[in-house]
Design a protein around this motif. Structure first.
Motif, PDB file in Angstrom:
ATOM      1  N   LEU A  50       0.562   1.925   0.266  1.00  0.00           N
ATOM      2  CA  LEU A  50       0.487   0.583  -0.332  1.00  0.00           C
ATOM      3  C   LEU A  50       1.399   0.458  -1.544  1.00  0.00           C
ATOM      4  O   LEU A  50       1.980  -0.599  -1.786  1.00  0.00           O
ATOM      5  N   ALA A  51       1.525   1.554  -2.307  1.00  0.00           N
ATOM      6  CA  ALA A  51       2.397   1.509  -3.490  1.00  0.00           C
ATOM      7  C   ALA A  51       3.851   1.271  -3.098  1.00  0.00           C
ATOM      8  O   ALA A  51       4.627   0.702  -3.875  1.00  0.00           O
ATOM      9  N   GLU A  52       4.228   1.682  -1.888  1.00  0.00           N
ATOM     10  CA  GLU A  52       5.618   1.541  -1.460  1.00  0.00           C
ATOM     11  C   GLU A  52       5.805   0.443  -0.417  1.00  0.00           C
ATOM     12  O   GLU A  52       6.888   0.308   0.165  1.00  0.00           O
ATOM     13  N   ASP A  53       4.764  -0.344  -0.180  1.00  0.00           N
ATOM     14  CA  ASP A  53       4.829  -1.438   0.786  1.00  0.00           C
ATOM     15  C   ASP A  53       5.164  -2.741   0.061  1.00  0.00           C
ATOM     16  O   ASP A  53       4.432  -3.175  -0.841  1.00  0.00           O
ATOM     17  N   ALA A  54       6.266  -3.378   0.464  1.00  0.00           N
ATOM     18  CA  ALA A  54       6.698  -4.633  -0.170  1.00  0.00           C
ATOM     19  C   ALA A  54       5.681  -5.752   0.009  1.00  0.00           C
ATOM     20  O   ALA A  54       5.682  -6.729  -0.752  1.00  0.00           O
TER      21      ALA A  54
ATOM     22  N   TYR B 116       2.700  -5.580  -0.682  1.00  0.00           N
ATOM     23  CA  TYR B 116       1.719  -5.466  -1.774  1.00  0.00           C
ATOM     24  C   TYR B 116       2.478  -5.287  -3.088  1.00  0.00           C
ATOM     25  O   TYR B 116       2.512  -4.197  -3.671  1.00  0.00           O
ATOM     26  N   PRO B 117       3.079  -6.374  -3.588  1.00  0.00           N
ATOM     27  CA  PRO B 117       3.924  -6.267  -4.788  1.00  0.00           C
ATOM     28  C   PRO B 117       3.177  -5.842  -6.041  1.00  0.00           C
ATOM     29  O   PRO B 117       3.781  -5.330  -6.987  1.00  0.00           O
ATOM     30  N   ASN B 118       1.865  -6.041  -6.060  1.00  0.00           N
ATOM     31  CA  ASN B 118       1.090  -5.696  -7.253  1.00  0.00           C
ATOM     32  C   ASN B 118       0.530  -4.271  -7.220  1.00  0.00           C
ATOM     33  O   ASN B 118      -0.217  -3.881  -8.113  1.00  0.00           O
ATOM     34  N   CYS B 119       0.888  -3.532  -6.184  1.00  0.00           N
ATOM     35  CA  CYS B 119       0.468  -2.135  -6.092  1.00  0.00           C
ATOM     36  C   CYS B 119       1.684  -1.257  -6.313  1.00  0.00           C
ATOM     37  O   CYS B 119       2.634  -1.265  -5.522  1.00  0.00           O
ATOM     38  N   TYR B 120       1.688  -0.509  -7.397  1.00  0.00           N
ATOM     39  CA  TYR B 120       2.821   0.349  -7.727  1.00  0.00           C
ATOM     40  C   TYR B 120       2.325   1.538  -8.539  1.00  0.00           C
ATOM     41  O   TYR B 120       1.178   1.577  -8.982  1.00  0.00           O
ATOM     42  N   TYR B 121       3.218   2.532  -8.733  1.00  0.00           N
ATOM     43  CA  TYR B 121       2.843   3.799  -9.353  1.00  0.00           C
ATOM     44  C   TYR B 121       2.626   3.660 -10.863  1.00  0.00           C
ATOM     45  O   TYR B 121       3.454   4.080 -11.669  1.00  0.00           O
ATOM     46  N   SER B 122       1.500   3.089 -11.235  1.00  0.00           N
ATOM     47  CA  SER B 122       1.190   2.921 -12.656  1.00  0.00           C
ATOM     48  C   SER B 122      -0.288   2.604 -12.812  1.00  0.00           C
ATOM     49  O   SER B 122      -0.889   1.941 -11.958  1.00  0.00           O
ATOM     50  N   SER B 123      -0.856   3.045 -13.923  1.00  0.00           N
ATOM     51  CA  SER B 123      -2.244   2.692 -14.224  1.00  0.00           C
ATOM     52  C   SER B 123      -2.363   1.223 -14.603  1.00  0.00           C
ATOM     53  O   SER B 123      -3.481   0.684 -14.648  1.00  0.00           O
ATOM     54  N   ASP B 124      -1.226   0.580 -14.872  1.00  0.00           N
ATOM     55  CA  ASP B 124      -1.233  -0.865 -15.159  1.00  0.00           C
ATOM     56  C   ASP B 124      -1.427  -1.684 -13.893  1.00  0.00           C
ATOM     57  O   ASP B 124      -1.754  -2.873 -13.975  1.00  0.00           O
ATOM     58  N   SER B 125      -1.210  -1.076 -12.743  1.00  0.00           N
ATOM     59  CA  SER B 125      -1.392  -1.767 -11.473  1.00  0.00           C
ATOM     60  C   SER B 125      -2.867  -1.769 -11.095  1.00  0.00           C
ATOM     61  O   SER B 125      -3.456  -0.733 -10.805  1.00  0.00           O
ATOM     62  N   VAL B 126      -3.447  -2.965 -11.108  1.00  0.00           N
ATOM     63  CA  VAL B 126      -4.864  -3.089 -10.757  1.00  0.00           C
ATOM     64  C   VAL B 126      -5.093  -2.647  -9.320  1.00  0.00           C
ATOM     65  O   VAL B 126      -6.097  -1.993  -9.003  1.00  0.00           O
ATOM     66  N   ASP B 127      -4.144  -2.974  -8.431  1.00  0.00           N
ATOM     67  CA  ASP B 127      -4.302  -2.617  -7.017  1.00  0.00           C
ATOM     68  C   ASP B 127      -4.231  -1.097  -6.824  1.00  0.00           C
ATOM     69  O   ASP B 127      -5.008  -0.527  -6.055  1.00  0.00           O
ATOM     70  N   TYR B 128      -3.294  -0.449  -7.513  1.00  0.00           N
ATOM     71  CA  TYR B 128      -3.164   1.008  -7.410  1.00  0.00           C
ATOM     72  C   TYR B 128      -4.448   1.677  -7.908  1.00  0.00           C
ATOM     73  O   TYR B 128      -4.983   2.591  -7.277  1.00  0.00           O
ATOM     74  N   THR B 129      -4.963   1.165  -9.016  1.00  0.00           N
ATOM     75  CA  THR B 129      -6.196   1.699  -9.588  1.00  0.00           C
ATOM     76  C   THR B 129      -7.378   1.477  -8.651  1.00  0.00           C
ATOM     77  O   THR B 129      -8.237   2.357  -8.492  1.00  0.00           O
ATOM     78  N   ALA B 130      -7.399   0.313  -8.005  1.00  0.00           N
ATOM     79  CA  ALA B 130      -8.498  -0.007  -7.087  1.00  0.00           C
ATOM     80  C   ALA B 130      -8.503   0.926  -5.882  1.00  0.00           C
ATOM     81  O   ALA B 130      -9.561   1.413  -5.453  1.00  0.00           O
ATOM     82  N   VAL B 131      -7.309   1.176  -5.327  1.00  0.00           N
ATOM     83  CA  VAL B 131      -7.225   2.083  -4.192  1.00  0.00           C
ATOM     84  C   VAL B 131      -7.628   3.498  -4.615  1.00  0.00           C
ATOM     85  O   VAL B 131      -8.346   4.199  -3.894  1.00  0.00           O
ATOM     86  N   ALA B 132      -7.187   3.917  -5.807  1.00  0.00           N
ATOM     87  CA  ALA B 132      -7.553   5.237  -6.317  1.00  0.00           C
ATOM     88  C   ALA B 132      -9.067   5.362  -6.469  1.00  0.00           C
ATOM     89  O   ALA B 132      -9.655   6.415  -6.176  1.00  0.00           O
ATOM     90  N   TYR B 133      -9.700   4.281  -6.898  1.00  0.00           N
ATOM     91  CA  TYR B 133     -11.153   4.273  -7.067  1.00  0.00           C
ATOM     92  C   TYR B 133     -11.855   4.440  -5.719  1.00  0.00           C
ATOM     93  O   TYR B 133     -12.858   5.154  -5.604  1.00  0.00           O
ATOM     94  N   VAL B 134     -11.316   3.775  -4.685  1.00  0.00           N
ATOM     95  CA  VAL B 134     -11.876   3.908  -3.335  1.00  0.00           C
ATOM     96  C   VAL B 134     -11.758   5.349  -2.859  1.00  0.00           C
ATOM     97  O   VAL B 134     -12.712   5.935  -2.335  1.00  0.00           O
ATOM     98  N   LEU B 135     -10.585   5.940  -3.049  1.00  0.00           N
ATOM     99  CA  LEU B 135     -10.386   7.317  -2.618  1.00  0.00           C
ATOM    100  C   LEU B 135     -11.273   8.282  -3.405  1.00  0.00           C
ATOM    101  O   LEU B 135     -11.734   9.293  -2.862  1.00  0.00           O
ATOM    102  N   ASP B 136     -11.519   7.957  -4.664  1.00  0.00           N
ATOM    103  CA  ASP B 136     -12.424   8.769  -5.476  1.00  0.00           C
ATOM    104  C   ASP B 136     -13.821   8.794  -4.857  1.00  0.00           C
ATOM    105  O   ASP B 136     -14.491   9.838  -4.848  1.00  0.00           O
TER     106      ASP B 136
END
Length: 419
Positions: free
Chosen positions: A287-291, A293-313
């Motif tokens: 998702l971080a590399e999928d165009a 999902y522009p709001n998902c990227y390699y940063s803790s500032d990305s709410v989407d990246y954080t949300a996916v990380a939370y799911v995987l947790d």
């Protein structure tokens, strides 16, 4: 048994004349007593021959265990098992930030049971790192295939020759695996059973559209270049059980339920007998590399990246709980290592020095005698340390054949001891 009374042997007691019948009865009684006595002696000799040595051995073992127990070293007999968790595309610095902000409670719990590589900044020497990627040459990338090949084999990319995420890159491992086999192959050749729960890049998977087996996995190439033909197989040359998770980019927000089901099925108490389990989750990187999902990227500032990380947790949490239950119920000693194949920058990975290299590295033990006291991680800590550490837990030394090193543990999982 005849009871001998003292008055029978009194020499002053007057003797009475006995009849012939009485003398015969006495004779027969003495014969019977002699037979009974002989049998008792025979039994005693047999007892001494077998029972005494056994008792002596048990006593010696008891003394040995007592000495060990009082020396402060834990001794815990049990079945050694290992789980390797690969969260694809988890950047090390972002991982640290999310831990610090309590966004990964289950992984935080796991890390508290063992050791982890802290990574406060890209220049932090304690950060765990991937294979050397671009530092080996422009053809080598910091992407999934090369990283996974290094996790599996324990060697750098210039040895396993998986340089990128192409068919050509992956097929290189069908040749180099003969010299640098994966820990799956090491385990199988050592008589251990293996199970992989994963998706493409690790094992070949179905494409979302069309249903073809076109999403390749580097582990399958250890069994030959016809990897796409293994897409729907339940086992291969290096895996006894093979479970394919969701196809790439099929993200609807309910994937954790599918992951939960996969784990529950894999660890079914009536059928589970896997020594080495590899769990691979690729949603974060995809998702971080999928165009789309522009709001998902390699940063803790990305709410989407954080949300996916939370799911995987939460998925990691379920796995850890399942293993914890098995430690108690099945008397198993588990080594758990959590890491990643690469980091990233913005919405890409592959050529970003440092950003692509830093990854998480968590190591913990869950045993029948509790969590072991572990050594600190040796620096530099890399993803190449996973394979030799796992195999060392099983009592197999592969360090002479790899670039990685055994991290933190001081014993095998058969009789785990504190460092």
């Amino acid at each position: 048994m005849t009871i001998f009374r003292e008055d029978w042997f009194d020499p002053t007691r007057p003797k009475k004349e006995k009849t012939a019948a009485q003398r015969e009865r006495e004779h027969q009684e003495k014969v019977k007593e002699a037979v009974r006595y002989a049998k008792r002696i025979e039994t005693l000799e047999l007892c001494c021959k077998w029972f005494v040595p056994i008792v002596s051995t048990i006593a010696a073992v008891a003394v040995f265990v007592s000495v060990i127990a009082t020396s402060g070293t834990q001794v815990s007999e049990g079945i050694p098992r290992a789980a390797v968790i690969v969260l694809e595309g988890f950047k090390g610095t972002v991982f640290d930030e999310l831990l610090a902000n309590n966004k990964l409670p289950n992984i935080q719990y796991l890390a508290a049971q063992g050791v982890r590589a802290e990574c406060s900044s890209l220049s932090d020497s304690s950060c765990a790192r991937t294979q050397s990627g671009q530092l080996l040459g422009s053809q080598y990338l910091w992407t999934s295939g090369p990283g996974l090949a290094s996790i599996l084999s324990g060697v750098n990319a210039d040895k396993h020759q998986v340089a990128n995420d192409t068919f050509t890159g992956y097929s290189s491992y069908s040749v180099t695996s003969a010299t640098y086999p994966s820990m799956l192959a090491w385990a199988k050749s050592s008589g251990l059973s293996t199970q992989v729960i994963g998706a493409s890049h690790l094992i070949t998977s179905l494409a979302t559209k069309g249903g073809s087996c076109s999403l390749l996995g580097v582990a399958d190439f250890e069994c030959g270049t016809d990897a796409s033909g293994r897409c729907l197989q339940s086992s291969t040359c290096n895996t006894d059980i093979r479970v394919t998770t969701l196809p790439n980019n099929d993200f609807q927000g309910t994937e954790e339920n599918t992951y939960y089901a996969d784990i529950a099925k894999a660890f079914d108490t009536t059928t589970f007998d896997s020594d080495l389990v590899v769990l691979h989750l690729n949603k974060l990187a995809r998702l971080a590399e999928d165009a789309s999902y522009p709001n998902c990227y390699y940063s803790s500032d990305s709410v989407d990246y954080t949300a996916v990380a939370y799911v995987l947790d939460s998925v990691v949490g379920q796995l850890v709980q399942t293993i914890t239950n098995r430690v108690t119920d099945q008397r198993e000693n588990w080594l758990i290592i959590l890491t990643s194949d690469h980091g990233g920058l913005g919405k890409s990975s592959g050529t970003n020095t440092d950003d692509d290299e830093v990854i998480p590295f968590v190591l913990a033990t869950l045993t029948t005698s509790g969590n072991l006291v572990l050594n600190s991680l040796q620096l530099p800590t890399t993803q190449m340390d996973v394979a030799p550490t796992v195999m060392s837990w099983f009592g197999v030394n592969m360090t002479t054949a790899v670039d990685g090193k055994v991290q933190s543990i001081c014993s095998t999982g058969l009789n785990p001891t504190d460092c």
